[in-house]
Design a protein around this motif. Structure first.
Motif, short mmCIF file in Angstrom:
data_model
loop_
_atom_site.label_atom_id
_atom_site.label_comp_id
_atom_site.label_asym_id
_atom_site.label_seq_id
_atom_site.Cartn_x
_atom_site.Cartn_y
_atom_site.Cartn_z
N TYR A 35 0.85 -1.18 0.00
CA TYR A 35 0.00 0.00 0.00
C TYR A 35 0.89 1.24 0.00
O TYR A 35 2.03 1.21 0.48
CB TYR A 35 -0.84 0.08 1.29
CG TYR A 35 -1.84 -1.01 1.51
CD1 TYR A 35 -1.49 -2.19 2.19
CD2 TYR A 35 -3.16 -0.88 1.09
CE1 TYR A 35 -2.42 -3.19 2.42
CE2 TYR A 35 -4.10 -1.87 1.33
CZ TYR A 35 -3.72 -3.02 1.99
OH TYR A 35 -4.64 -4.00 2.23
N LEU A 45 -4.20 0.47 -2.24
CA LEU A 45 -3.54 -0.78 -2.58
C LEU A 45 -2.84 -0.67 -3.93
O LEU A 45 -3.46 -0.31 -4.93
CB LEU A 45 -4.56 -1.92 -2.60
CG LEU A 45 -4.04 -3.31 -2.89
CD1 LEU A 45 -3.10 -3.78 -1.78
CD2 LEU A 45 -5.20 -4.28 -3.04
N PHE A 48 -0.99 -6.84 -4.83
CA PHE A 48 -0.98 -7.88 -3.82
C PHE A 48 -0.67 -9.23 -4.46
O PHE A 48 -0.71 -9.37 -5.69
CB PHE A 48 -2.29 -7.92 -3.03
CG PHE A 48 -3.49 -8.35 -3.82
CD1 PHE A 48 -4.17 -7.45 -4.63
CD2 PHE A 48 -4.00 -9.64 -3.72
CE1 PHE A 48 -5.29 -7.83 -5.35
CE2 PHE A 48 -5.12 -10.03 -4.43
CZ PHE A 48 -5.77 -9.12 -5.25
N LYS A 57 -3.03 -6.72 -9.61
CA LYS A 57 -3.01 -5.27 -9.51
C LYS A 57 -4.04 -4.81 -8.48
O LYS A 57 -5.13 -5.36 -8.40
CB LYS A 57 -3.33 -4.64 -10.87
CG LYS A 57 -2.23 -4.85 -11.90
CD LYS A 57 -2.61 -4.19 -13.22
CE LYS A 57 -1.51 -4.41 -14.25
NZ LYS A 57 -1.86 -3.79 -15.56
N GLY A 58 -3.63 -3.78 -7.76
CA GLY A 58 -4.56 -3.15 -6.85
C GLY A 58 -5.21 -1.94 -7.52
O GLY A 58 -5.45 -1.94 -8.73
#
Lengths: 116, 112
Positions: A35, A45, A48, A57-58
């Protein structure tokens, strides 16, 4: 006690440099997260991973990439650092105990990155 | 897409006064809601989750699906409650969802 460590507390880099932020957890957690934390914007984010060599992908992946070659280590890479990437970066991990259950995310101390 | 709104950036209360940190969410399904806290020079940590229905450090939070809110409350504020508080949502997809969406945070300052 869960321990999530980040390689640096403070980092100063120049525009255009390649930057590596490292995160290590010692609790055999499957999930790891990166983050960025900015005043007034909260936590967002970036990427992850829920398994070795897996990544998702965040909300704000642009300008970043990640690497997870080993279960305990999750690296965030800034290919060409820019001033708008100056921020606090937080790493977190959680285990995956049951598909339907949520498991607490444990956070590292953070890396404050300044890009000049 | 889900969203978490914390309308107050900063909340100042006197010691012993009641505290309410507001959190509203938007999500079409059934979410799980959490409060995370970050004390000065400490790591972000989980304070409580709605499914536990427990009181932690005197704080409680009730999920109100009708009002889509998950406000954090404490009847008597203490100086040690001064911290940054984040509300977070996990969309319940049933397929194993590990992501959290965080609000922008509320800084609570308890005045002695």
């Amino acid at each position: 006690d869960v321990k999530v460590t980040q390689s640096s507390r403070y980092l100063v880099k120049r525009t255009g440099e390649k930057v590596f932020l490292e995160c290590v957890q010692d609790m055999d957690h499957e999930n790891m997260f990166w983050y960025r934390q900015d005043p007034g914007l909260g936590l967002r984010l970036i990427y992850f991973s829920y398994d070795v060599k897996m990544k998702e992908k965040g909300d704000i992946p642009e300008g970043y990439s990640v690497s997870r070659e080993k279960k305990e280590r999750f690296s965030l890479i800034l290919e060409s650092a820019s001033t708008n990437q100056t921020s606090m970066y937080l790493c977190a991990s959680s285990n995956r105990q049951g598909v339907l259950s949520y498991n607490e995310q444990f956070f590292g101390p953070g890396t404050r990155l300044t890009v000049l | 897409a889900q969203r978490v709104t914390q309308p107050e950036k900063l909340l100042s209360v006197f010691k012993g006064a009641p505290v309410e940190l507001k959190c509203n969410y938007s999500y079409s399904g059934s979410p799980e809601l959490f409060w995370y806290v970050q004390y000065s020079r400490q790591r972000l940590q989980l304070l409580l989750r709605h499914i536990s229905r427990e009181s932690i450090k005197g704080f409680t939070a009730d999920l109100n699906k009708g009002e889509t809110s998950f406000h954090l409350k404490k009847p008597f504020a203490q100086e040690e409650d001064s911290a940054m508080y984040y509300c977070a949502l996990r969309p319940y997809s049933g397929a194993g969802s590990y992501q959290l969406t965080f609000g922008k945070g509320t800084k609570l300052s308890v005045i002695p």
